[in-house]
Design a protein around this motif. Structure first.
Motif, PDB file in Angstrom:
ATOM      1  N   ARG A   1      -8.365   5.596  -6.827  1.00 27.49           N
ATOM      2  CA  ARG A   1      -7.837   5.388  -5.696  1.00 27.49           C
ATOM      3  C   ARG A   1      -7.610   4.105  -4.771  1.00 27.49           C
ATOM      4  NH1 ARG A   1     -10.122   6.272  -0.507  1.00 27.49           N
ATOM      5  NH2 ARG A   1      -8.684   5.757   1.023  1.00 27.49           N
ATOM      6  N   PHE A   2      -5.878   4.015  -5.396  1.00 31.09           N
ATOM      7  CA  PHE A   2      -5.293   2.536  -4.300  1.00 31.09           C
ATOM      8  C   PHE A   2      -4.786   2.479  -3.471  1.00 31.09           C
ATOM      9  CE2 PHE A   2      -5.775   3.734  -9.063  1.00 31.09           C
ATOM     10  CZ  PHE A   2      -6.724   2.548  -9.624  1.00 31.09           C
ATOM     11  N   PHE A   3      -5.038   1.373  -2.138  1.00 28.73           N
ATOM     12  CA  PHE A   3      -4.781   0.819  -1.260  1.00 28.73           C
ATOM     13  C   PHE A   3      -4.283  -0.252  -1.043  1.00 28.73           C
ATOM     14  CE2 PHE A   3      -9.197   0.817  -1.057  1.00 28.73           C
ATOM     15  CZ  PHE A   3      -9.878  -0.181  -0.222  1.00 28.73           C
ATOM     16  N   GLU A   4      -3.588  -0.503   0.128  1.00 25.05           N
ATOM     17  CA  GLU A   4      -3.486  -2.248   0.562  1.00 25.05           C
ATOM     18  C   GLU A   4      -4.944  -2.041   1.262  1.00 25.05           C
ATOM     19  OE1 GLU A   4      -0.308  -3.878   3.600  1.00 25.05           O
ATOM     20  OE2 GLU A   4       0.409  -3.938   0.777  1.00 25.05           O
ATOM     21  N   PRO A   5      -5.383  -3.422   1.429  1.00 22.45           N
ATOM     22  CA  PRO A   5      -5.851  -3.634   2.224  1.00 22.45           C
ATOM     23  C   PRO A   5      -6.272  -4.283   3.278  1.00 22.45           C
ATOM     24  CG  PRO A   5      -7.065  -4.590   0.045  1.00 22.45           C
ATOM     25  CD  PRO A   5      -5.188  -4.366   0.085  1.00 22.45           C
TER      26      PRO A   5
END
Length: 206
Positions: free
Chosen positions: A186-190
């Motif tokens: 799962r990838f996200f914008e911190p």
């Protein structure tokens, strides 16, 4: 007087990495655009999940079926599926044609066409308009009719880019699974308030 549209440039198939996990990472910071007769809606993609080849939680794991054929197309096609009879989920095919794998677009930061999204999600604060895969499709009016749509045409429902260079990206485990929960896919914008799920999950593993 209409506001100027954001200078979003279409992403073409040759721009996409030929690997499911890399594609999920690559799509953070890109843009999802939905053009309808009433106007254009768009948002910055802030959260994705990868469902790579061999993943038992993937809809493609059991092989090609009438309902999942879009996952076996070349990279960059929409796979839209109704989940639990409640919410549509927007996925994108991710591997060479004939190989079933995809990424789930989980959340966007809404940017254009906010009044159009608010009609579909009345009374919802901006932060929650498209924070989560079911909310995202509801806000943009995406349903089964978009299954198989080519997202690399720059028309209708499509993906694009503004900023050059790599975005800051966090990675953690996926949400809502009963198996293969340990995998950092799962990838996200911190720091983005538009990312879904509990805040405690928004950390990057060592």
């Amino acid at each position: 007087m209409h506001n100027a549209l954001l200078p979003i440039l279409p992403l073409f198939r040759d721009d996409l990495p030929l690997d499911t996990t890399e594609l999920a990472r690559f799509m953070i910071g890109k843009y999802l655009v939905c053009e309808r007769s009433e106007g254009r809606m768009s948002g910055r993609i802030v959260e994705t999940e990868a469902y790579p080849l061999g993943d038992s939680t993937s809809h493609a794991f059991a092989g090609r079926r009438p309902y999942n054929g879009s996952m076996f197309l070349a990279p960059g096609y929409a796979y839209v599926r109704l989940t639990y009879g409640l919410s549509y989920m927007l996925n994108m095919s991710a591997e060479p044609e004939g190989i079933g794998a995809g990424i789930l677009i989980r959340a966007i930061e809404p940017l254009e066409g906010l009044p159009l999204m608010e009609v579909r999600r009345p009374g919802v604060p901006l932060r929650d308009l498209a924070r989560g895969p079911g909310r995202l499709t509801m806000a943009l009016g995406i349903d089964q009719s978009f299954d198989g749509c080519d997202l690399c045409t720059g028309r209708g429902l499509w993906i694009g880019v503004i900023e050059k260079g790599a975005a800051s990206i966090g990675v953690t485990t996926r949400i809502g699974l009963s198996r293969e929960m340990h995998r950092p896919l799962r990838f996200f914008e911190p720091g983005s308030v538009f990312v879904s799920g509990p805040r405690k999950l928004l950390m990057t593993p060592d």
